[in-house]
Design a protein around this motif. Structure first.
Motif, PDB file in Angstrom:
ATOM      1  N   THR A 124       0.900  -1.283   0.162  1.00 12.70           N
ATOM      2  CA  THR A 124       0.018  -0.078   0.133  1.00 12.70           C
ATOM      3  C   THR A 124       0.813   1.063  -0.086  1.00 12.70           C
ATOM      4  O   THR A 124       1.987   1.070   0.791  1.00 12.70           O
ATOM      5  N   HIS A 125       0.408   2.217  -0.833  1.00 14.83           N
ATOM      6  CA  HIS A 125       1.376   3.310  -1.075  1.00 14.83           C
ATOM      7  C   HIS A 125       0.676   4.819  -1.043  1.00 14.83           C
ATOM      8  O   HIS A 125      -0.750   4.753  -1.204  1.00 14.83           O
ATOM      9  N   SER A 126       1.323   5.668  -0.943  1.00 18.95           N
ATOM     10  CA  SER A 126       0.449   7.205  -0.960  1.00 18.95           C
ATOM     11  C   SER A 126       1.493   7.945  -1.923  1.00 18.95           C
ATOM     12  O   SER A 126       1.256   9.279  -2.049  1.00 18.95           O
ATOM     13  N   PHE A 127       1.901   7.431  -2.824  1.00 24.28           N
ATOM     14  CA  PHE A 127       2.682   8.092  -3.883  1.00 24.28           C
ATOM     15  C   PHE A 127       1.743   8.484  -5.094  1.00 24.28           C
ATOM     16  O   PHE A 127       0.511   7.977  -5.213  1.00 24.28           O
ATOM     17  N   GLY A 128       1.983   9.531  -5.804  1.00 25.01           N
ATOM     18  CA  GLY A 128       1.164  10.030  -6.615  1.00 25.01           C
ATOM     19  C   GLY A 128      -0.044  10.802  -6.201  1.00 25.01           C
ATOM     20  O   GLY A 128      -0.983  11.125  -7.090  1.00 25.01           O
ATOM     21  N   VAL A 129      -0.190  11.081  -5.042  1.00 18.97           N
ATOM     22  CA  VAL A 129      -1.390  11.916  -4.340  1.00 18.97           C
ATOM     23  C   VAL A 129      -0.623  12.896  -3.401  1.00 18.97           C
ATOM     24  O   VAL A 129      -1.155  14.187  -3.668  1.00 18.97           O
ATOM     25  N   GLU A 162       9.744  -2.082  -7.100  1.00 23.33           N
ATOM     26  CA  GLU A 162       9.154  -2.039  -8.469  1.00 23.33           C
ATOM     27  C   GLU A 162       8.851  -3.504  -9.105  1.00 23.33           C
ATOM     28  O   GLU A 162       8.026  -3.424  -9.959  1.00 23.33           O
ATOM     29  N   TYR A 163       9.412  -4.455  -8.309  1.00 24.57           N
ATOM     30  CA  TYR A 163       8.745  -5.999  -8.654  1.00 24.57           C
ATOM     31  C   TYR A 163       7.521  -5.909  -8.386  1.00 24.57           C
ATOM     32  O   TYR A 163       6.772  -6.291  -9.281  1.00 24.57           O
ATOM     33  N   ILE A 164       6.971  -5.393  -7.331  1.00 22.66           N
ATOM     34  CA  ILE A 164       5.614  -5.324  -7.130  1.00 22.66           C
ATOM     35  C   ILE A 164       4.915  -4.463  -8.019  1.00 22.66           C
ATOM     36  O   ILE A 164       3.656  -4.692  -8.629  1.00 22.66           O
ATOM     37  N   GLN A 165       5.338  -3.413  -8.184  1.00 24.22           N
ATOM     38  CA  GLN A 165       4.788  -2.403  -9.028  1.00 24.22           C
ATOM     39  C   GLN A 165       4.603  -3.210 -10.518  1.00 24.22           C
ATOM     40  O   GLN A 165       3.499  -2.473 -11.141  1.00 24.22           O
ATOM     41  N   PHE A 171      -0.086  -9.438  -6.822  1.00 22.71           N
ATOM     42  CA  PHE A 171      -0.253  -8.425  -5.306  1.00 22.71           C
ATOM     43  C   PHE A 171      -1.164  -7.890  -5.261  1.00 22.71           C
ATOM     44  O   PHE A 171      -1.924  -7.312  -6.185  1.00 22.71           O
ATOM     45  N   ARG A 172      -1.799  -7.824  -4.062  1.00 26.86           N
ATOM     46  CA  ARG A 172      -2.986  -7.079  -3.667  1.00 26.86           C
ATOM     47  C   ARG A 172      -2.197  -5.759  -3.405  1.00 26.86           C
ATOM     48  O   ARG A 172      -1.571  -5.512  -2.238  1.00 26.86           O
ATOM     49  N   ILE A 173      -2.514  -4.685  -4.097  1.00 28.11           N
ATOM     50  CA  ILE A 173      -2.121  -3.306  -4.059  1.00 28.11           C
ATOM     51  C   ILE A 173      -3.180  -2.282  -3.690  1.00 28.11           C
ATOM     52  O   ILE A 173      -4.292  -2.332  -4.345  1.00 28.11           O
ATOM     53  N   GLY A 174      -2.941  -1.231  -2.783  1.00 27.51           N
ATOM     54  CA  GLY A 174      -3.851  -0.258  -2.502  1.00 27.51           C
ATOM     55  C   GLY A 174      -2.998   0.970  -2.370  1.00 27.51           C
ATOM     56  O   GLY A 174      -1.731   1.082  -2.358  1.00 27.51           O
ATOM     57  N   GLN A 175      -3.894   2.126  -2.641  1.00 28.45           N
ATOM     58  CA  GLN A 175      -3.303   3.489  -2.643  1.00 28.45           C
ATOM     59  C   GLN A 175      -4.220   4.317  -1.641  1.00 28.45           C
ATOM     60  O   GLN A 175      -5.425   4.212  -1.886  1.00 28.45           O
ATOM     61  N   LEU A 176      -3.502   5.363  -1.062  1.00 27.60           N
ATOM     62  CA  LEU A 176      -4.200   5.757   0.009  1.00 27.60           C
ATOM     63  C   LEU A 176      -4.701   6.877  -0.589  1.00 27.60           C
ATOM     64  O   LEU A 176      -4.249   7.872  -1.522  1.00 27.60           O
ATOM     65  N   ALA A 177      -6.194   7.496  -0.364  1.00 26.30           N
ATOM     66  CA  ALA A 177      -6.641   8.783  -0.888  1.00 26.30           C
ATOM     67  C   ALA A 177      -6.548   9.806   0.185  1.00 26.30           C
ATOM     68  O   ALA A 177      -6.501   9.390   1.594  1.00 26.30           O
ATOM     69  N   VAL A 178      -6.143  10.963  -0.128  1.00 28.09           N
ATOM     70  CA  VAL A 178      -5.724  12.101   0.869  1.00 28.09           C
ATOM     71  C   VAL A 178      -6.586  13.208   0.584  1.00 28.09           C
ATOM     72  O   VAL A 178      -7.193  13.494  -0.509  1.00 28.09           O
ATOM     73  N   PRO A 179      -6.674  14.210   1.444  1.00 25.82           N
ATOM     74  CA  PRO A 179      -7.492  15.370   1.600  1.00 25.82           C
ATOM     75  C   PRO A 179      -6.889  16.283   0.150  1.00 25.82           C
ATOM     76  O   PRO A 179      -5.818  16.154   0.105  1.00 25.82           O
TER      77      PRO A 179
END
Length: 225
Positions: A124-129, A162-165, A171-179
């Motif tokens: 899980t990551h918060s990149f790109g936001v 990067e192997y996961i990406q 892989f079960r991948i999640g991205q955090l939503a931010v304000p």
């Protein structure tokens, strides 16, 4: 279940050598990265992961002075370094930070860990936001071990994630939503160059050192331009 916040650090940066110990607002950059973790709600073990090279002995000594755990592994095979660190400390989930990011958003880091665990994600990551240098990523131990076993290309070994990406189907991948106020991935608050370092010093000196919030840092960064 044990979660670790593993901070990747070495003195041998190509663009800005020694940056992880350069002073910002009167303290080494690494101190700010470690210090911000004291604001976390999540129960997580902070660990600095540096290399076995003699040039990084100074990082190990600084960890001792700060009272933070220090793991030493391969300089170039960063994926192996993280995997071995997770094994030594018996970590079930591994947050990856880097020691050139003094403005990590701790509120969003707590939310990232919560999302990762609640969703049962592998990664899980918060990149790109969030702004560059403010976000983070978290791996399950199983995903990290799988990457270490199957990710053989040079970019896999250097960049850890990067192997996961590159293999979202397995892989079960999640991205955090931010304000919305923090959703500015076009802004960089990392320290990669001398110009970045000067800007980070100005931001840190503007308000309570590196304890400045993401919204405050973004506002000050806009003012600098």
């Amino acid at each position: 279940m044990t979660t670790g916040v593993v901070i990747q650090a070495r003195m041998g940066s190509t663009r800005l050598p020694g940056k992880v110990l350069k002073p910002i607002a009167g303290r080494p950059l690494l101190d700010h990265v470690v210090g911000r973790l004291s604001m976390m709600r999540a129960n997580a073990v902070p660990i600095v992961a540096t290399t076995v090279e003699s040039k990084d002995d100074i990082i190990a000594r600084r960890c001792t002075e700060l009272g933070v755990e220090c793991f030493r592994g391969s300089e170039l095979d960063v994926l192996a370094r993280f995997t071995e660190c997770a094994r030594v400390y018996a970590l079930d989930h591994i947050v990856r930070l880097t020691a050139d990011n003094p403005f990590t958003d701790i509120e969003e880091l707590d939310r990232l860990i919560e999302l990762h665990l609640a969703a049962g994600n592998d990664y899980t990551h918060s990149f790109g936001v969030l702004p560059v240098g403010v976000g983070a990523e978290i791996f399950s131990r199983a995903a990290l071990e799988s990457s270490n076993r199957d990710g053989h290309r040079a970019n896999h070994r250097e960049h850890v994630n990067e192997y996961i990406q590159e293999n979202p189907a397995i892989f079960r991948i999640g991205q955090l939503a931010v304000p919305a106020a923090k959703n500015h991935p076009e802004v960089s608050l990392t320290v990669d160059t001398e110009a970045d370092y000067v800007r980070a010093c100005r931001i840190a000196e503007s308000r309570a050192g590196c304890w400045i919030s993401t919204v405050e840092a973004l506002a000050y960064d806009r003012a600098l331009h």
